[in-house]
Design a protein around this motif. Structure first.
Motif, PDB file in Angstrom:
ATOM      1  N   ALA A  74       0.846  -1.188   0.000  1.00  0.00           N
ATOM      2  CA  ALA A  74       0.000   0.000   0.000  1.00  0.00           C
ATOM      3  C   ALA A  74       0.882   1.238   0.000  1.00  0.00           C
ATOM      4  N   ARG A  75       0.286   2.358  -0.312  1.00  0.00           N
ATOM      5  CA  ARG A  75       1.025   3.607  -0.236  1.00  0.00           C
ATOM      6  C   ARG A  75       0.116   4.726   0.246  1.00  0.00           C
ATOM      7  N   GLY A  76       0.719   5.720   0.901  1.00  0.00           N
ATOM      8  CA  GLY A  76      -0.070   6.813   1.427  1.00  0.00           C
ATOM      9  C   GLY A  76       0.802   7.987   1.827  1.00  0.00           C
ATOM     10  N   PRO A  77       0.175   9.108   2.180  1.00  0.00           N
ATOM     11  CA  PRO A  77       0.910  10.327   2.500  1.00  0.00           C
ATOM     12  C   PRO A  77       1.517  10.360   3.893  1.00  0.00           C
ATOM     13  N   ARG A  78       0.980   9.553   4.769  1.00  0.00           N
ATOM     14  CA  ARG A  78       1.468   9.514   6.150  1.00  0.00           C
ATOM     15  C   ARG A  78       1.560   8.078   6.623  1.00  0.00           C
ATOM     16  N   LEU A  79       2.364   7.871   7.665  1.00  0.00           N
ATOM     17  CA  LEU A  79       2.487   6.531   8.230  1.00  0.00           C
ATOM     18  C   LEU A  79       1.114   6.054   8.693  1.00  0.00           C
ATOM     19  N   HIS A  80       0.749   4.857   8.322  1.00  0.00           N
ATOM     20  CA  HIS A  80      -0.525   4.221   8.688  1.00  0.00           C
ATOM     21  C   HIS A  80      -1.733   4.866   8.012  1.00  0.00           C
ATOM     22  N   GLU A  81      -1.521   5.641   6.977  1.00  0.00           N
ATOM     23  CA  GLU A  81      -2.619   6.147   6.156  1.00  0.00           C
ATOM     24  C   GLU A  81      -2.391   5.655   4.734  1.00  0.00           C
ATOM     25  N   TYR A  82      -3.376   4.947   4.172  1.00  0.00           N
ATOM     26  CA  TYR A  82      -3.176   4.273   2.897  1.00  0.00           C
ATOM     27  C   TYR A  82      -4.207   4.751   1.886  1.00  0.00           C
ATOM     28  N   HIS A  83      -3.737   5.237   0.757  1.00  0.00           N
ATOM     29  CA  HIS A  83      -4.632   5.696  -0.289  1.00  0.00           C
ATOM     30  C   HIS A  83      -4.802   4.642  -1.386  1.00  0.00           C
ATOM     31  N   TYR A  84      -3.809   3.852  -1.599  1.00  0.00           N
ATOM     32  CA  TYR A  84      -3.875   2.827  -2.632  1.00  0.00           C
ATOM     33  C   TYR A  84      -3.357   1.498  -2.070  1.00  0.00           C
ATOM     34  N   TRP A  85      -4.016   0.409  -2.480  1.00  0.00           N
ATOM     35  CA  TRP A  85      -3.644  -0.929  -2.042  1.00  0.00           C
ATOM     36  C   TRP A  85      -3.449  -1.828  -3.253  1.00  0.00           C
ATOM     37  N   GLY A  86      -2.591  -2.821  -3.109  1.00  0.00           N
ATOM     38  CA  GLY A  86      -2.542  -3.896  -4.074  1.00  0.00           C
ATOM     39  C   GLY A  86      -3.672  -4.870  -3.788  1.00  0.00           C
ATOM     40  N   GLN A  87      -3.854  -5.831  -4.666  1.00  0.00           N
ATOM     41  CA  GLN A  87      -4.949  -6.794  -4.497  1.00  0.00           C
ATOM     42  C   GLN A  87      -4.623  -7.873  -3.474  1.00  0.00           C
ATOM     43  N   GLY A  88      -3.345  -7.973  -3.105  1.00  0.00           N
ATOM     44  CA  GLY A  88      -2.938  -8.970  -2.123  1.00  0.00           C
ATOM     45  C   GLY A  88      -2.444 -10.249  -2.778  1.00  0.00           C
ATOM     46  N   THR A  89      -1.524 -10.905  -2.091  1.00  0.00           N
ATOM     47  CA  THR A  89      -1.009 -12.176  -2.581  1.00  0.00           C
ATOM     48  C   THR A  89      -0.929 -13.157  -1.413  1.00  0.00           C
ATOM     49  N   GLN A  90      -1.427 -14.362  -1.629  1.00  0.00           N
ATOM     50  CA  GLN A  90      -1.430 -15.388  -0.582  1.00  0.00           C
ATOM     51  C   GLN A  90      -0.031 -15.992  -0.457  1.00  0.00           C
ATOM     52  N   VAL A  91       0.461 -16.038   0.772  1.00  0.00           N
ATOM     53  CA  VAL A  91       1.727 -16.704   1.060  1.00  0.00           C
ATOM     54  C   VAL A  91       1.473 -17.757   2.121  1.00  0.00           C
TER      55      VAL A  91
END
Length: 121
Positions: A100-117
């Motif tokens: 994920a990415r965002g402007p501040r720590l622990h704030e997320y504007h965009y996420w990936g779809q996720g990958t199972q591990v």
């Protein structure tokens, strides 16, 4: 349009190092306002979201105290991607991993779809 895409192995053996990469398209990971923090988060089965760590535009890294001794996050701005390394994995590291990415720590504007591990021998 900004998109994040995780990639990496779906199955890892115990004691090995898990490496996941997040590729960011549609924007810059160095100049965009909401790329100040690039983050890895995971969702273990039956549990809530768990923050793993983040790397800031400055290059500083921040890690969960519960995982810090096993975690490293780096970025390659020329490839618009950032990478998670989690060492000495165990079955309890089994989870869906998100970037994920965002402007501040622990704030997320965009996420990936996720990958199972899955960690299993």
């Amino acid at each position: 349009q900004v998109q994040l895409q995780e990639s990496g192995p779906g199955l890892v053996k115990p004691s090995q190092t898990l490496s996941l990469t997040c590729f960011v398209s549609g924007g810059s990971i160095t100049t965009d306002y909401d790329s100040h923090y690039l983050t890895w988060i995971r969702l273990p089965p039956g549990k809530g979201l768990e923050w793993i760590g983040s790397i800031a535009t400055s290059g500083s890294s921040y890690y969960s105290p519960f995982l810090e001794s096993r975690t490293s996050i780096s970025r390659d701005t020329s490839k618009s991607q950032f990478t998670l390394h989690l060492s000495s994995v165990a079955p309890q590291d089994t989870a869906v991993y998100y970037c994920a990415r965002g402007p501040r720590l622990h704030e997320y504007h965009y996420w990936g779809q996720g990958t199972q591990v899955t960690v299993s021998s």
